[in-house]
Design an enzyme around this catalytic site. Sequence first.
Site, PDB file in Angstrom:
ATOM      1  N   ARG A 243       0.855  -1.186   0.000  1.00  0.00           N
ATOM      2  CA  ARG A 243       0.000   0.000   0.000  1.00  0.00           C
ATOM      3  C   ARG A 243       0.895   1.240   0.000  1.00  0.00           C
ATOM      4  NH1 ARG A 243      -3.449  -2.824  -1.566  1.00  0.00           N
ATOM      5  NH2 ARG A 243      -5.486  -3.286  -0.642  1.00  0.00           N
ATOM      6  N   GLU A 272      -3.540   7.442  -4.786  1.00  0.00           N
ATOM      7  CA  GLU A 272      -3.753   6.766  -6.071  1.00  0.00           C
ATOM      8  C   GLU A 272      -4.964   7.374  -6.756  1.00  0.00           C
ATOM      9  OE1 GLU A 272      -3.899   2.524  -5.639  1.00  0.00           O
ATOM     10  OE2 GLU A 272      -1.870   2.446  -4.818  1.00  0.00           O
ATOM     11  N   HIS A 291      -1.058  -0.022  -9.858  1.00  0.00           N
ATOM     12  CA  HIS A 291      -1.727  -0.966  -8.948  1.00  0.00           C
ATOM     13  C   HIS A 291      -2.320  -2.165  -9.704  1.00  0.00           C
ATOM     14  CE1 HIS A 291      -3.605  -1.125  -4.680  1.00  0.00           C
ATOM     15  NE2 HIS A 291      -3.435  -2.355  -5.168  1.00  0.00           N
TER      16      HIS A 291
HETATM   17  P1  NAP Z   1      -0.883 -11.403   4.866  1.00  0.00           P
HETATM   18  O1  NAP Z   1      -0.685 -12.852   4.549  1.00  0.00           O
HETATM   19  O2  NAP Z   1      -1.835 -11.031   5.944  1.00  0.00           O
HETATM   20  O3  NAP Z   1       0.565 -10.787   5.175  1.00  0.00           O
HETATM   21  C1  NAP Z   1       0.742  -9.538   5.760  1.00  0.00           C
HETATM   22  C2  NAP Z   1       1.967  -9.639   6.652  1.00  0.00           C
HETATM   23  O4  NAP Z   1       2.293  -8.322   7.130  1.00  0.00           O
HETATM   24  C3  NAP Z   1       1.783 -10.517   7.881  1.00  0.00           C
HETATM   25  O5  NAP Z   1       2.721 -11.550   7.819  1.00  0.00           O
HETATM   26  C4  NAP Z   1       2.054  -9.578   9.051  1.00  0.00           C
HETATM   27  O6  NAP Z   1       2.844 -10.189  10.032  1.00  0.00           O
HETATM   28  C5  NAP Z   1       2.880  -8.506   8.388  1.00  0.00           C
HETATM   29  N1  NAP Z   1       2.913  -7.257   9.153  1.00  0.00           N
HETATM   30  C6  NAP Z   1       1.893  -6.576   9.719  1.00  0.00           C
HETATM   31  N2  NAP Z   1       2.362  -5.503  10.393  1.00  0.00           N
HETATM   32  C7  NAP Z   1       3.717  -5.527  10.250  1.00  0.00           C
HETATM   33  C8  NAP Z   1       4.764  -4.704  10.699  1.00  0.00           C
HETATM   34  N3  NAP Z   1       4.544  -3.631  11.481  1.00  0.00           N
HETATM   35  N4  NAP Z   1       6.041  -5.009  10.346  1.00  0.00           N
HETATM   36  C9  NAP Z   1       6.291  -6.087   9.560  1.00  0.00           C
HETATM   37  N5  NAP Z   1       5.335  -6.916   9.115  1.00  0.00           N
HETATM   38  C10 NAP Z   1       4.057  -6.631   9.448  1.00  0.00           C
HETATM   39  O7  NAP Z   1      -1.363 -10.597   3.578  1.00  0.00           O
HETATM   40  P2  NAP Z   1      -1.005 -10.852   2.033  1.00  0.00           P
HETATM   41  O8  NAP Z   1      -2.081 -11.653   1.393  1.00  0.00           O
HETATM   42  O9  NAP Z   1       0.410 -11.315   1.938  1.00  0.00           O
HETATM   43  O10 NAP Z   1      -1.147  -9.355   1.484  1.00  0.00           O
HETATM   44  C11 NAP Z   1      -0.293  -8.345   1.994  1.00  0.00           C
HETATM   45  C12 NAP Z   1      -0.736  -6.979   1.516  1.00  0.00           C
HETATM   46  O11 NAP Z   1      -0.433  -6.837   0.126  1.00  0.00           O
HETATM   47  C13 NAP Z   1      -2.248  -6.721   1.584  1.00  0.00           C
HETATM   48  O12 NAP Z   1      -2.642  -6.285   2.880  1.00  0.00           O
HETATM   49  C14 NAP Z   1      -2.462  -5.650   0.528  1.00  0.00           C
HETATM   50  O13 NAP Z   1      -2.364  -4.375   1.138  1.00  0.00           O
HETATM   51  C15 NAP Z   1      -1.300  -5.851  -0.423  1.00  0.00           C
HETATM   52  N6  NAP Z   1      -1.724  -6.338  -1.757  1.00  0.00           N
HETATM   53  C16 NAP Z   1      -1.488  -5.564  -2.862  1.00  0.00           C
HETATM   54  C17 NAP Z   1      -1.855  -6.024  -4.111  1.00  0.00           C
HETATM   55  C18 NAP Z   1      -1.590  -5.215  -5.348  1.00  0.00           C
HETATM   56  O14 NAP Z   1      -2.368  -5.276  -6.291  1.00  0.00           O
HETATM   57  N7  NAP Z   1      -0.506  -4.472  -5.397  1.00  0.00           N
HETATM   58  C19 NAP Z   1      -2.489  -7.266  -4.258  1.00  0.00           C
HETATM   59  C20 NAP Z   1      -2.710  -8.024  -3.116  1.00  0.00           C
HETATM   60  C21 NAP Z   1      -2.333  -7.558  -1.857  1.00  0.00           C
HETATM   61  P3  NAP Z   1       2.277 -11.260  11.092  1.00  0.00           P
HETATM   62  O15 NAP Z   1       1.903 -12.468  10.280  1.00  0.00           O
HETATM   63  O16 NAP Z   1       3.425 -11.519  11.972  1.00  0.00           O
HETATM   64  O17 NAP Z   1       1.098 -10.628  11.756  1.00  0.00           O
END
Ligand code: NAP
Length: 328
Positions: A243, A272, A291
């Site tokens: 994000r 955005e 994005h």
């Molecule tokens: P996820 O499996 O929930 O992974 C998010 C990770 O972030 C978790 O492992 C969490 O750690 C970690 N986190 C939270 N706060 C943190 C901090 N302060 N420092 C370091 N790590 C931290 O989610 P995901 O499916 O991988 O997706 C991640 C993000 O990608 C989404 O939330 C979205 O914003 C973004 N995204 C973007 C696109 C795009 O089109 N560009 C597409 C999909 C997703 P813990 O497990 O230890 O809690």
Amino acid sequence: MAEDSKRRVFVSRRIPENGLERLRTLCDVDIWEGDLPPDRETLCTRAAGCHGVLSMLSDAIDPDFMDRVGPQLQVVSNYAVGFNNIDVEEATRRGIRVGNTPGVLTDATADIAFALLINCARRISESERSVHDGKWKTWEPLGFIGLDLVGKTIGIVGLGRIGQAMARRCHGGWGMDVLYTSRSSKPEAEGEFDADYVSMDELLTRSDFISVHCDLNNSTSGLFDASAFQKMKSTAVFINTARGSIHNQNDLAAALTNGEIAAAGLDVTDPEPIPADDPLLDLQNCVVIPHIGSATVDTRAAMADIAAENVLRALADEPMPHCVNPPS
Ligand code: NAP
């Protein structure tokens, strides 16, 4: 369900047909057909009286929106894995279920992160622009010299689903050492990628490439500011596909201009879309794409299936495939 008892659902943008068809079997579906998102007033007016809303990450689902839609609202199903556009606490307080679409977009998004990494390291967009500008005169022994990837160190911020998929690409394909931060350590992932759980400062100072994959929350908003960029190697590449608010855009532009870091690749910006006069767009060492992390045929269709199913299950008072605030 009888025709007149069909639940009303508002879909705030056109999504792949498979999801819409699924909804239409049981619901009365109204779709915003515009190429741009509905403005705030239109969003609230069109959603008013609906039992379900299938929302996009560009829709602010806040208390005012919930008030204006009305007390019959049972579910908000976001067409995204991230749900930082939704006031989940308030939705929970009102008994509104919130859905998202995790998992199915993991590989597509990691592919875009890795594409940005190679693009920045090997200066692909920059060199392509020079070809289009008619500047390719000869093979240049010192032209567009980039960075090697094999055997370098990748720092992953947020080793969740997408972070792990990125680590898999970097470690498995390019033999990179993996450092990571997350809120908690991931022993299984450490085994798979030989990854080290380190402090943020250690990740900043030791990584050749840094890729952001955490969700946007209070602890990650503005995480990459001037002080973070100053700690990075001057040869480092910064990638953000999570994000835009996780980096400070002015600080990033300054770091790229002053040579504090080598390059940046962004699939997400703040705001955005990025304004046409944003300084980042004038920099040769910054690649910005709009994005498109989840933008593949199969991924968007799978997201549409889940988002529709989330609505239908919630309206039937059944467990949703992916609910971020399940009833306790
Ligand atoms: P996820 O499996 O929930 O992974 C998010 C990770 O972030 C978790 O492992 C969490 O750690 C970690 N986190 C939270 N706060 C943190 C901090 N302060 N420092 C370091 N790590 C931290 O989610 P995901 O499916 O991988 O997706 C991640 C993000 O990608 C989404 O939330 C979205 O914003 C973004 N995204 C973007 C696109 C795009 O089109 N560009 C597409 C999909 C997703 P813990 O497990 O230890 O809690």
